[in-house]
Design a protein around this motif. Structure first.
Motif, PDB file in Angstrom:
ATOM      1  N   SER A 148       0.840  -1.191   0.000  1.00 34.57           N
ATOM      2  CA  SER A 148       0.000   0.000   0.000  1.00 34.57           C
ATOM      3  C   SER A 148       0.882   1.251   0.000  1.00 34.57           C
ATOM      4  O   SER A 148       1.795   1.370   0.809  1.00 34.57           O
ATOM      5  CB  SER A 148      -0.904  -0.002   1.229  1.00 34.57           C
ATOM      6  N   SER A 152       0.256   4.334   0.852  1.00 33.44           N
ATOM      7  CA  SER A 152       0.031   5.327   1.893  1.00 33.44           C
ATOM      8  C   SER A 152      -0.214   4.652   3.235  1.00 33.44           C
ATOM      9  O   SER A 152      -0.943   3.674   3.314  1.00 33.44           O
ATOM     10  CB  SER A 152      -1.188   6.177   1.526  1.00 33.44           C
ATOM     11  N   PRO A 153       0.380   5.186   4.297  1.00 37.36           N
ATOM     12  CA  PRO A 153       0.119   4.617   5.619  1.00 37.36           C
ATOM     13  C   PRO A 153      -1.283   4.941   6.118  1.00 37.36           C
ATOM     14  O   PRO A 153      -1.761   4.355   7.066  1.00 37.36           O
ATOM     15  CB  PRO A 153       1.173   5.262   6.512  1.00 37.36           C
ATOM     16  N   HIS A 154      -1.947   5.879   5.463  1.00 36.23           N
ATOM     17  CA  HIS A 154      -3.302   6.266   5.852  1.00 36.23           C
ATOM     18  C   HIS A 154      -4.305   5.407   5.087  1.00 36.23           C
ATOM     19  O   HIS A 154      -4.120   5.088   3.932  1.00 36.23           O
ATOM     20  CB  HIS A 154      -3.531   7.752   5.562  1.00 36.23           C
ATOM     21  N   ASN A 183      -5.166   2.311   5.862  1.00 29.68           N
ATOM     22  CA  ASN A 183      -4.836   0.878   5.935  1.00 29.68           C
ATOM     23  C   ASN A 183      -5.495   0.190   7.121  1.00 29.68           C
ATOM     24  O   ASN A 183      -5.162  -0.939   7.448  1.00 29.68           O
ATOM     25  CB  ASN A 183      -3.323   0.675   6.027  1.00 29.68           C
ATOM     26  N   ARG A 228      -4.926  -3.651   8.511  1.00 29.65           N
ATOM     27  CA  ARG A 228      -4.300  -3.882   9.820  1.00 29.65           C
ATOM     28  C   ARG A 228      -5.217  -4.693  10.725  1.00 29.65           C
ATOM     29  O   ARG A 228      -4.767  -5.614  11.415  1.00 29.65           O
ATOM     30  CB  ARG A 228      -3.927  -2.555  10.481  1.00 29.65           C
TER      31      ARG A 228
END
Length: 66
Positions: free
Chosen positions: A27, A29-31, A33, A37
């Protein structure tokens, strides 16, 4: 038959966890997700529970080695 079912469920959960982990890593972007998670956490918990079930192939191997 219960052992085979548990072993198959464990293998399936491990495959799904690997697929989910790879999707999370890929992915950009860490936003956003959160869904991945949470799925990874659920699958990891399921794998732990399946490993602890009596009669799974994993437990049988561990018992014979000890």
């Amino acid at each position: 038959m219960g052992s085979t079912t548990s072993t198959e469920a464990l293998a399936r959960a491990q495959r799904e966890r690997t697929i989910t982990y790879r999707a999370l890593v890929a992915s950009p972007s860490p936003h956003g997700n959160t869904v991945l998670r949470r799925r990874l956490l659920r699958l990891s918990t399921r794998i732990l529970r399946l490993r602890q079930q009596p009669g799974t192939a994993l437990q049988e191997v561990g018992a014979s080695e000890g």
